[in-house]
Design an enzyme around this catalytic site. Structure first.
Site, PDB file in Angstrom:
ATOM      1  N   ASP A  62      17.359  37.159  57.823  1.00  0.00           N
ATOM      2  CA  ASP A  62      16.925  38.317  56.790  1.00  0.00           C
ATOM      3  C   ASP A  62      16.525  39.789  57.645  1.00  0.00           C
ATOM      4  O   ASP A  62      16.754  39.872  58.740  1.00  0.00           O
ATOM      5  CB  ASP A  62      15.744  37.941  56.037  1.00  0.00           C
ATOM      6  N   ASN A 128       3.370  30.619  52.161  1.00  0.00           N
ATOM      7  CA  ASN A 128       3.425  30.262  50.661  1.00  0.00           C
ATOM      8  C   ASN A 128       4.697  29.471  50.837  1.00  0.00           C
ATOM      9  O   ASN A 128       5.362  28.979  49.552  1.00  0.00           O
ATOM     10  CB  ASN A 128       3.552  31.347  49.783  1.00  0.00           C
ATOM     11  N   HIS A 130       7.826  29.763  51.977  1.00  0.00           N
ATOM     12  CA  HIS A 130       8.979  30.412  52.066  1.00  0.00           C
ATOM     13  C   HIS A 130       9.897  30.221  53.324  1.00  0.00           C
ATOM     14  O   HIS A 130       9.119  29.936  54.341  1.00  0.00           O
ATOM     15  CB  HIS A 130       9.011  32.012  51.743  1.00  0.00           C
ATOM     16  N   GLU A 135      11.304  33.426  48.412  1.00  0.00           N
ATOM     17  CA  GLU A 135       9.910  33.218  48.173  1.00  0.00           C
ATOM     18  C   GLU A 135       9.729  32.061  46.997  1.00  0.00           C
ATOM     19  O   GLU A 135      11.010  31.790  46.354  1.00  0.00           O
ATOM     20  CB  GLU A 135       9.676  34.630  47.359  1.00  0.00           C
TER      21      GLU A 135
HETATM   22  C1  F6R Z   1      11.730  35.613  59.331  1.00  0.00           C
HETATM   23  C2  F6R Z   1      11.666  34.711  58.369  1.00  0.00           C
HETATM   24  C3  F6R Z   1      10.336  34.267  57.835  1.00  0.00           C
HETATM   25  C4  F6R Z   1       9.208  33.624  59.075  1.00  0.00           C
HETATM   26  C5  F6R Z   1       7.908  33.390  58.346  1.00  0.00           C
HETATM   27  C6  F6R Z   1       6.865  33.209  59.072  1.00  0.00           C
HETATM   28  O1  F6R Z   1      13.039  35.824  59.677  1.00  0.00           O
HETATM   29  O2  F6R Z   1      12.697  34.065  57.786  1.00  0.00           O
HETATM   30  O3  F6R Z   1      10.689  33.096  56.902  1.00  0.00           O
HETATM   31  O4  F6R Z   1       9.803  32.757  59.342  1.00  0.00           O
HETATM   32  O5  F6R Z   1       7.733  34.382  57.215  1.00  0.00           O
HETATM   33  O6  F6R Z   1       6.379  34.405  59.853  1.00  0.00           O
HETATM   34  P1  F6R Z   1       5.809  34.101  61.167  1.00  0.00           P
HETATM   35  O7  F6R Z   1       6.597  33.514  62.095  1.00  0.00           O
HETATM   36  O8  F6R Z   1       5.588  35.572  61.542  1.00  0.00           O
HETATM   37  O9  F6R Z   1       4.482  33.396  60.698  1.00  0.00           O
END
Ligand code: F6R
Length: 233
Positions: A62, A128, A130, A135
């Site tokens: 992303d 959450n 994701h 989401e």
């Molecule tokens: C980032 C992504 C997100 C993160 C998630 C956890 O490329 O795809 O799904 O993996 O938001 O983020 P952290 O590792 O910062 O807790």
């Protein structure tokens, strides 16, 4: 789903590295990669290893809309700093958050994914539930799409910005349908804030309300969790 419990993020990074090394030895060529704080220890292991990725391809999950790759908050910048500058790949794809035509960028990214089927996908997980920036409520069959970030995600990510108002409100994300096509998935999670999401993902109902629960339907998922993230399982 195979669950591997580790002491902390250091041990988790090492474990993920061992698994990826095995896949490289089995000739894996395309790696789906994630940003965020979770994979940082894993990327350190990759950088410090002698594994060669110069004939491999990486495809990131992303990117924030509105940020260019030179912006230090962009995911392209993060990947350059944390991995690619020190461990180059033959090609490293990240969605273009500055694309004028975002729909065309999504179709272009899908084309890249279909021409380079992902052998190993690295995932983190949001509080959450994701995965990527898919989401809660995202249908399971989505391909690359524009996402409006939830308040929970914006709050979780604000730590990387000076002001919460600087956090982009939209992103481009690989879809759940594309993530599920990866041959092997390695999901990493550390810390108490991830415990609810991990419990739901492992033991809960398979529902778009908790996007990561779809991984119960995938034949080859390894989940690497520390004690805190696994504390409710
Ligand atoms: C980032 C992504 C997100 C993160 C998630 C956890 O490329 O795809 O799904 O993996 O938001 O983020 P952290 O590792 O910062 O807790």
């Amino acid at each position: 789903m195979e669950i591997i419990r580790v002491k902390d993020a250091q041990e988790g990074g090492k474990k993920a590295f061992e698994l990826v090394k095995e896949e490289v030895e089995k000739d894996a060529k395309v790696f789906g990669l994630a940003t965020g704080s979770t994979p940082e220890t894993f990327y350190k292991e990759l950088i410090n290893s002698s594994l060669d990725f110069s004939d491999k391809i990486s495809i990131n999950l992303d990117e924030y809309i509105g940020l260019s790759g030179t912006d230090d908050q962009s995911y392209r910048y993060f990947m350059n700093e944390h991995l690619f500058n020190k461990k180059p790949f033959k090609e490293s794809y990240v969605p273009n958050g500055k694309a004028e035509d975002l729909e065309a960028e999504c179709r272009h990214y899908d084309q890249i994914i279909s021409e380079n089927p992902i052998d190993v996908q690295i995932l983190g997980i949001g509080q959450n539930g994701h995965i990527g920036f898919n989401e809660p409520g995202t249908p399971f069959d989505t391909s690359t799409h524009v996402v409006k970030l939830t308040e929970s995600t914006i709050n979780a990510n604000k730590r990387n910005f000076e002001n919460v108002n600087d956090v982009p409100t939209h992103a481009l994300s690989m879809g759940i349908g594309s993530i599920m096509k990866a041959k092997k998935i390695i999901l990493l999670a550390y810390g108490k804030a991830k415990a609810e999401a991990i419990k739901g993902m492992v033991e809960g109902e398979i529902t778009p309300d908790l996007p990561a629960s779809v991984l119960q339907n995938h034949p080859d998922v390894v989940v690497i969790v520390d004690e805190e993230a696994a504390s409710l399982c």
